[in-house]
Design an enzyme around this catalytic site. Structure first.
Site, PDB file in Angstrom:
ATOM      1  N   SER A  69       0.827  -1.157   0.086  1.00 10.73           N
ATOM      2  CA  SER A  69       0.037  -0.067  -0.108  1.00 10.73           C
ATOM      3  C   SER A  69       1.070   1.396  -0.137  1.00 10.73           C
ATOM      4  CB  SER A  69      -0.932  -0.078   1.089  1.00 10.73           C
ATOM      5  OG  SER A  69      -1.848   0.891   0.942  1.00 10.73           O
ATOM      6  N   ASP A 215      -5.385  -3.253  -2.660  1.00 11.91           N
ATOM      7  CA  ASP A 215      -4.562  -3.251  -1.559  1.00 11.91           C
ATOM      8  C   ASP A 215      -4.030  -4.292  -0.956  1.00 11.91           C
ATOM      9  OD1 ASP A 215      -3.955  -2.629   1.167  1.00 11.91           O
ATOM     10  OD2 ASP A 215      -4.028  -0.400   0.260  1.00 11.91           O
TER      11      ASP A 215
END
Length: 736
Positions: A69, A215
């Site tokens: 991320s 993510d």
């Protein structure tokens, strides 16, 4: 003997340099390989930069980087050869509020797309395709985020193997289909970083190698195992993930959902931390209340990260190397800046109905142009602003000795045709209210020049139906034609100044035809020449029976010029919206009698910090003859002489001026809140001889407003001279 001593003195510096280089090489061979594992955590990820600054100060070489991320973004930029100072600078320059909105800023949109804002329809659209009605896969497709990451990684855009970056690198994402961890080691660095940070629901999944990636936090938020597999002997792990909420903080549904997500992430983080040995270093910056979306606190997070790095100095310093070895490492790590390159060819990967020439004209980048990132990004914004594509990306490629630009324009997977709904509401909270519920279906594009066909239905106080075709006449959309058929029903009222009661009220129903040819001027305005034809009936609803119902006919030619640079139509802060229209009704054109009308509208906004001043002036007049009843100017309602009923006043002549001040009391990308007030003056008159400054009404307004996902919503109070006042609940655009 003297010659020998002299030769020895001359060779000594060379011998020292050679010896130093040899020693640096020996140090490099003997030292353990250090890997950096960077966790996800949104804005908290800026703390990674602070820790990296300490590693640079302590002269600790990093051999491998793996990130998830925001950790993948920070790690990817650093691995591409940026220094920590450069990464910090670029992170602080990003307008994160803008990143979480795909649409180009309003001043950068075409006039056609700006005109969409005049509709009160909710901006979110459901797509319609052969598979039926579909919704987008996320609130944001990540178009602007793509361009930012692409620009930042352009110097290494030709590196497809992440082991060949200045620092070998891996990004961790998750396959949303299976929930499995996906480690990205090849491809486009910017897309890998984006995939790792594609927060489900917020950012659309990234399709890569036949997988839908999101993510990676729920799969492996602190990728210690990944950097270990790359070859790291010692791991420096930086955990900036958001801690779990305490029991007393779990008061709402959203908090519970956040906690569930946090539990999934926290479990895999704890699993990774358990694999650390005594030689490894774990750093957990104390970020306190800095939340995932607090991007305005990036600078603070960097400071906290640096403090955490210094707190671990005793462990970290054991990984330091001497100055010569670190300089040699830095030289191998640094990336080369882009040279001034010439674009030798431009190609398109286009899966839409639009012709390639349309894309070329909107891109405005040609073979032979010197590489200019701003121009490329502006052109891509133009193409994306056509509202046809899910994403528009670019690649710089080498073909032999030539550098080329390839534009990848991916059509919306949920359908380019769209369905929208919206609500318009005005209530004075004392029994007087009006509402309109609207629906619109837009077919776009129905040909290669991006023609649109929109059909709209309105139910409520003023029912209406309209079908309109808008057709660009050239690939650049400089010229256009428009045609529309419509039916609407509305009230035209005339009130007595003294009594406050309607003298007459007609319910006017009409059929209409509109034809126009126009010229767009860049993104700031248009000139339109056209013809309007109406036929209808005015039924007397209130008034003396001597005022009978009647049929009417109307036909007019018109010319209208518009300049629109406003940044926001709901709560404007900068720009202008000006227009002037001259219309001529003629018996030869279908009117019952000859007349001429002119309407001038001037509006502008100027801001200082969170405060904005909004000014408006509208002047309308039937300068010759008597206009048909369907062409009366109307005033009344919230922010249009607040205190009066909606459209209470009507006449052949109208004057209105307003000065409003609004202050942004709550900043938010989703739900900003404003408070303010306004002074207005104005009136309408049926005859020119009736116009007098003594008849001008003054009005004051106070309001609290929010720019909500369904439109601008206001709670306000208004008072107009003559004892008319009202408390309003208003959903719609009060300024324009």
């Amino acid at each position: 003997m003297k010659r020998f001593v002299l030769l020895l003195l001359l060779l000594t510096p060379f011998t020292a340099i050679t010896s130093s280089a040899v020693m640096a090489e020996e140090v490099e061979k003997q030292r353990p390989k250090v890997g950096l594992a960077l966790s996800g955590g949104g804005a908290r990820g800026a703390a990674h930069i602070g820790v990296i600054k300490v590693l640079e100060e302590l002269q600790i070489p990093i051999d491998y980087i793996a990130g998830t991320s925001m950790g993948a973004v920070i790690g990817g930029l650093y691995a591409s050869g940026m220094t920590s100072d450069e990464v910090e600078e670029q992170l602080s320059l990003i307008d994160w509020n803008d990143v979480f909105s795909d649409k180009p800023l309003r001043p950068d949109r075409s006039q056609r797309r700006k005109d969409d804002d005049i509709l009160y329809l909710v901006k979110g659209k459901a797509g319609i395709s052969d598979d039926g009605v579909k919704l987008p896969t996320a609130v944001v497709q990540g178009q602007k985020f793509d361009l930012i990451l692409k620009a930042l990684t352009l110097p290494v855009s030709n590196v497809n193997d992440f082991d060949l970056l200045p620092i070998p690198y891996r990004a961790v994402a998750m396959d949303i289909t299976t929930g499995e961890e996906v480690v990205l080691s090849t491809g486009d660095l910017s897309i890998a970083m984006h995939a790792s940070m594609a927060i489900p629901g917020a950012f659309s999944p990234v399709k890569l190698n036949s997988k839908l990636l999101v993510d990676g936090g729920a799969a492996n938020n602190l990728p210690i195992s990944v950097v270990r597999e790359m070859g790291a002997d010692i791991v420096i792990a930086i955990d900036i993930s958001t801690p779990l909420l305490k029991q007393e903080d779990l008061g709402g549904a959203l908090a519970v959902i956040d906690q569930l997500t946090g539990i999934l992430t926290r479990r895999n983080v704890e699993t990774q931390i358990k694999t650390l040995s005594d030689r490894d270093v774990l750093i957990v910056p104390e970020l306190g209340s800095i939340a995932t979306m607090d991007f305005e606190q990036v600078d603070e997070a960097v400071v906290v990260g640096r403090a955490a790095g210094m707190a671990a100095k005793q462990q970290l310093v054991q990984l330091s190397v001497n100055r010569q070895a670190y300089l040699q490492y830095q030289q191998s790590q640094s990336r080369k800046d882009l040279e001034q390159q010439v674009i030798e060819f431009v190609r398109f990967d286009n899966d839409s109905k639009l012709s390639e020439q349309v894309l070329r004209e909107h891109l405005n980048v040609e073979a032979g142009d010197v590489l200019n990132l701003y121009k490329i990004e502006s052109g891509i914004a133009n193409i994306y602003g056509l509202d046809i594509f899910e994403s528009v990306r670019y690649n710089l490629v080498k073909k032999g000795e030539e550098t080329g630009l390839i534009i990848h324009a991916k059509q919306k997977s949920w359908g380019t045709d769209s369905l929208q709904a919206g609500l318009e509401l005005s209530s004075d909270l004392s029994g007087q209210s009006s509402f309109n519920l609207g629906f619109a279906y837009t077919k776009q594009p129905f040909n290669e020049l991006n023609g649109e066909w929109r059909t709209a239905l309105q139910l409520g106080e003023e029912p209406a139906i309209l079908t309109e075709v808008y057709q660009p006449l050239d690939p650049a959309a400089k010229y256009f034609a428009a045609a529309a058929l419509s039916w609407d029903n509305r009230d035209i009222r005339s009130f007595s100044d003294s009594s406050g009661r309607a003298d007459t009220e007609y319910e006017v129903a009409r059929w209409g035809l509109r034809l126009a040819l126009g010229r767009n001027f860049g993104k700031w305005g248009e000139l339109r020449l056209g013809y309007r034809r109406f036929t209808g009936k005015a039924d007397l609803a209130v008034g003396d029976p001597s005022f009978r119902s009647f049929d009417f006919e109307d036909g007019q030619a018109f010319i209208r010029a518009k300049m629109d640079t406003l940044d926001n139509l709901n709560f404007p802060r900068q720009g202008y919206l000006n227009s002037i229209e001259w219309s001529v009704g003629k018996e030869e054109l279908g009117a019952e009698n000859d007349y001429q009308q002119v309407l001038l509208s001037l509006s502008g906004a100027k801001s200082w910090a969170d405060g904005s001043l909004i000014t408006s002036l509208r002047l309308g007049s039937t300068v010759d003859g008597d206009a048909s009843i369907n062409n009366r100017y109307r005033l009344g309602g919230f922010m249009k002489l607040s205190g009066l009923e909606q459209n209470q006043l009507a006449g052949q002549h109208m004057g209105f001026a307003s000065v409003a001040y609004q202050y942004r009391v709550y900043r938010s990308q989703v739900f900003p809140v404003y408070a303010g007030g306004a002074l207005q003056v104005g009136n309408t008159w049926e005859e020119r001889s009736d116009i007098s400054l003594h008849d001008v009404r003054g009005s004051t307004s106070l309001f609290l407003g929010a720019d909500t996902p369904i439109g601008p919503l206001y709670l306000g109070y208004g008072y107009t001279e003559g004892g008319n006042d009202a408390v309003y609940l208003f959903l719609g655009q009060p300024f324009f």
